[in-house]
Write an enzyme that holds these catalytic residues in place. Structure first.
Site, PDB file in Angstrom:
ATOM      1  N   ASP A 123      27.742 -31.920 -59.135  1.00  0.00           N
ATOM      2  CA  ASP A 123      26.539 -31.439 -58.465  1.00  0.00           C
ATOM      3  C   ASP A 123      26.267 -30.006 -58.909  1.00  0.00           C
ATOM      4  O   ASP A 123      27.076 -29.118 -58.673  1.00  0.00           O
ATOM      5  CB  ASP A 123      26.798 -31.499 -56.944  1.00  0.00           C
TER       6      ASP A 123
ATOM      7  N   ASP B 140      19.952 -33.009 -61.213  1.00  0.00           N
ATOM      8  CA  ASP B 140      21.017 -32.023 -61.020  1.00  0.00           C
ATOM      9  C   ASP B 140      22.312 -32.608 -60.485  1.00  0.00           C
ATOM     10  O   ASP B 140      23.170 -31.875 -60.014  1.00  0.00           O
ATOM     11  CB  ASP B 140      20.533 -30.906 -60.090  1.00  0.00           C
ATOM     12  N   GLU B 141      22.460 -33.918 -60.526  1.00  0.00           N
ATOM     13  CA  GLU B 141      23.742 -34.483 -60.119  1.00  0.00           C
ATOM     14  C   GLU B 141      24.031 -35.792 -60.831  1.00  0.00           C
ATOM     15  O   GLU B 141      23.123 -36.455 -61.321  1.00  0.00           O
ATOM     16  CB  GLU B 141      23.817 -34.670 -58.597  1.00  0.00           C
TER      17      GLU B 141
END
Length: 426
Positions: free
Chosen positions: A110, A200-201
């Site tokens: 993350d 973003d993860e």
DNA sequence: AAAACTTAT
DNA sequence: ATCAATAAGTTTT
């Protein structure tokens, strides 16, 4: 600061409403210093707005729904032998336990405050300052801003009330995509089948990588995060566990720029979960949180305490899902989303209330054009056209029409939208 | 199939 | 005064 700190919350403002107004991401992320005070400021700032009134109605509807469920529970629990229901639940749980698989090493990566940290690279003067990315509604907030209770999805004017020094930074999506691509390219090296959950993860299965490189999971993830940082100047946090759900929860434990590994043992997993807020579980949002709280479940451990109720009310609570959550026995399958698995594509716009029908149709045309462009770009098409519209009361409606042919052209999208919208003018 | 509802980023 | 955009999954009608 003024003397309004001690002002009590108006009596009709229930605890649940105040919490609801604070937004969905509250409680999911770690609590700020004084969440109650923050919630109070937010409630005060939004009081009287149409948004507030709509939230109030939704809160009331949910309270009524909960009351009904509690009545159903009382009916279900009457005249049954709870002891024998518990034993049935125990057998169910034992059966699930026999399926536990600790063989796969799952990682959830993350990126820390992704948009904010990318902006920081372009504007180092922002370092150490509270800032939010986005206008109107914030996409994200810097860690300094989060200390004040500023959250993603929060309207700018409320964020400003929480943090008067807050700096607003415009978003630059092409910058985020560029960094995202760089991050994902690095992650791919650790698991070619990794799953990017947003920009973003990501989830990875590093079992094979650790084996072939003779690394422990922690060493591998340490190296991975270091490589991401060297390649992008951005920090990431990570969780290591035997399932996706557990890995995701763990990635939150040492944020930012940290990692956390859950021991791959049944007892460690159960004790980790036992006092974990049910709200941290992926899939439990603010509605389910209240539903579960109403029967006494606040933590994953409480699931076991109330297993008889859950067992009896399978439809309302989903016993398989909850018992699996309690045990930490959930999916450990990591695979990329293939393109043809895409289910829908859409475009939407929010604009100030219009009473003029022609102007509304003009907006419809705009989204039809954008949608056609997006569909063309990637070669997507569909057979069901859904029109979604929101009133100035914040009430949301959908109207849909399914065709027996593929819809791709903006003219068709617009015509269908108009057909679906026309009956709504009155 | 349509509409509403829930969750997530 | 001011609360987004996008996608997916689930439940209800």
């Amino acid at each position: 600061m003024s003397n309004d700190v001690a002002e009590p919350i108006a009596s009709q403002e229930t605890e649940s409403l105040v919490k609801r107004l604070a937004g969905p991401s509250t409680g999911k992320a770690g609590l700020a210093i004084d969440q109650t005070e923050i919630n109070r400021i937010i409630a005060k700032a939004s009081k009287g707005s149409k948004f507030y009134e709509n939230e109030k109605k939704k809160d009331k509807d949910l309270s009524e729904r909960i009351e009904k469920i509690l009545k159903q529970r009382d009916d279900a629990v009457r005249d049954v032998d709870l002891r024998s229901i518990e034993q049935a639940a125990d057998r169910f749980i034992a059966e699930l336990e026999s399926q536990r698989d600790l063989s796969q090493i799952i990682v959830h990566v993350d990126m820390d405050a992704f948009f904010a940290n990318v902006e920081l690279l372009y504007n180092p003067d922002l370092k150490g300052k509270p800032f939010g990315v986005g206008r109107g509604v914030l996409s994200t907030a810097s860690y300094e801003a989060r200390k004040y209770g500023v959250r993603s999805g929060m309207p700018g004017y409320i964020a400003k009330k929480l943090c008067p020094e807050l700096i607003f930074v415009s978003s630059h999506f092409s910058r985020y995509m560029e960094k995202s691509n760089a991050v994902m390219a690095i992650l791919r090296g650790y698991d070619p089948n990794f799953y990017a959950a947003g920009c973003d993860e990501a989830y990875l299965n590093i079992t094979a990588y650790c084996e072939s490189h003779n690394l422990t999971a922690a060493e591998c993830v340490q190296e991975m995060r270091k490589t991401v940082f060297e390649g992008t100047q951005l920090t990431a946090s990570a969780g290591i566990a035997p399932t996706k759900m557990l890995a995701k929860i763990c990635s939150d434990k040492n944020k930012p720029n940290g990692q956390f590994e859950l021991p791959f043992e049944k007892d460690a997993i159960l004790s980790f979960l036992s006092d974990l807020s049910i709200r941290k579980v992926p899939g439990v949002g603010r509605v389910n949180e209240r539903l579960l709280e109403s029967i006494g479940i606040k933590t994953c451990g409480d699931i076991f305490t109330h297993r008889a109720t859950i067992y009896l009310m399978e439809k309302q609570f989903g016993r398989q899902y909850l018992f699996r959550t309690y045990l930490g026995i959930t999916s450990n399958v990591v695979q990329p989303i293939s393109r043809d698995e895409r289910k829908s594509i859409g475009a939407e716009r929010t604009f100030s209330a219009l009473s003029d029908k022609e102007k509304i149709l003009q907006k419809l045309n705009e989204v039809a054009e954008e949608l056609e462009k997006d569909m063309k770009q990637n070669g997507w098409t569909g057979r069901t056209v859904t029109l979604k519209f929101k009133l100035d009361t914040f009430q949301v409606f959908t109207r849909a029409k399914t065709f027996d042919r593929w819809i791709t052209k903006k003219e068709e999208l617009y015509a269908t939208g108009k057909e679906l919208l026309t009956p709504e003018f009155h």
